[in-house]
Design a protein around this motif. Structure first.
Motif, PDB file in Angstrom:
ATOM      1  N   GLU A  63       0.856  -1.185   0.000  1.00 44.92           N
ATOM      2  CA  GLU A  63       0.000   0.000   0.000  1.00 44.92           C
ATOM      3  C   GLU A  63       0.887   1.228   0.000  1.00 44.92           C
ATOM      4  O   GLU A  63       1.768   1.356   0.841  1.00 44.92           O
ATOM      5  N   ARG A  64       0.647   2.113  -0.940  1.00 39.40           N
ATOM      6  CA  ARG A  64       1.421   3.339  -1.013  1.00 39.40           C
ATOM      7  C   ARG A  64       1.096   4.212   0.192  1.00 39.40           C
ATOM      8  O   ARG A  64      -0.078   4.414   0.513  1.00 39.40           O
ATOM      9  N   PRO A  65       2.129   4.724   0.868  1.00 42.58           N
ATOM     10  CA  PRO A  65       1.875   5.602   2.021  1.00 42.58           C
ATOM     11  C   PRO A  65       1.088   6.843   1.611  1.00 42.58           C
ATOM     12  O   PRO A  65       1.282   7.384   0.525  1.00 42.58           O
ATOM     13  N   GLN A  66       0.185   7.279   2.474  1.00 44.69           N
ATOM     14  CA  GLN A  66      -0.613   8.463   2.214  1.00 44.69           C
ATOM     15  C   GLN A  66       0.246   9.704   2.378  1.00 44.69           C
ATOM     16  O   GLN A  66       1.005   9.832   3.333  1.00 44.69           O
ATOM     17  N   ALA A  67       0.106  10.664   1.475  1.00 48.91           N
ATOM     18  CA  ALA A  67       0.835  11.927   1.557  1.00 48.91           C
ATOM     19  C   ALA A  67       0.242  12.770   2.688  1.00 48.91           C
ATOM     20  O   ALA A  67      -0.956  12.702   2.959  1.00 48.91           O
ATOM     21  N   ASP A  68       1.097  13.534   3.325  1.00 48.00           N
ATOM     22  CA  ASP A  68       0.608  14.435   4.372  1.00 48.00           C
ATOM     23  C   ASP A  68      -0.357  15.433   3.752  1.00 48.00           C
ATOM     24  O   ASP A  68      -0.121  15.979   2.679  1.00 48.00           O
TER      25      ASP A  68
END
Length: 70
Positions: A63-68
């Motif tokens: 899962e791609r990390p969520q951007a701030d």
């Protein structure tokens, strides 16, 4: 799969296309899916041994990390 097991003695075969590699003396685990016909390896998950205990190795997916959101 037999060749993978022969080359990497610490690999754990999960299914016909999914294996788990032990890294750095089993401190880390790398879960991959392999398509032998197409000669492709997909990284499904990478983490510590402790984190590995909390996943379902048969279904885990990257899962791609969520951007701030600032």
């Amino acid at each position: 799969m037999a060749t993978v097991k022969q080359l990497y003695r610490t690999v754990s075969v999960v299914s016909a296309d999914r294996v788990v590699f032990n890294i750095k003396g089993n401190d880390y685990r790398l879960v991959v899916a392999i398509d032998f016909d197409k000669r492709i390896v997909w990284i499904k998950w990478l983490g510590t041994h402790a984190e590995y205990d909390g996943i379902d190795v048969k279904t885990v997916a990257y899962e791609r990390p969520q951007a701030d959101s600032k």
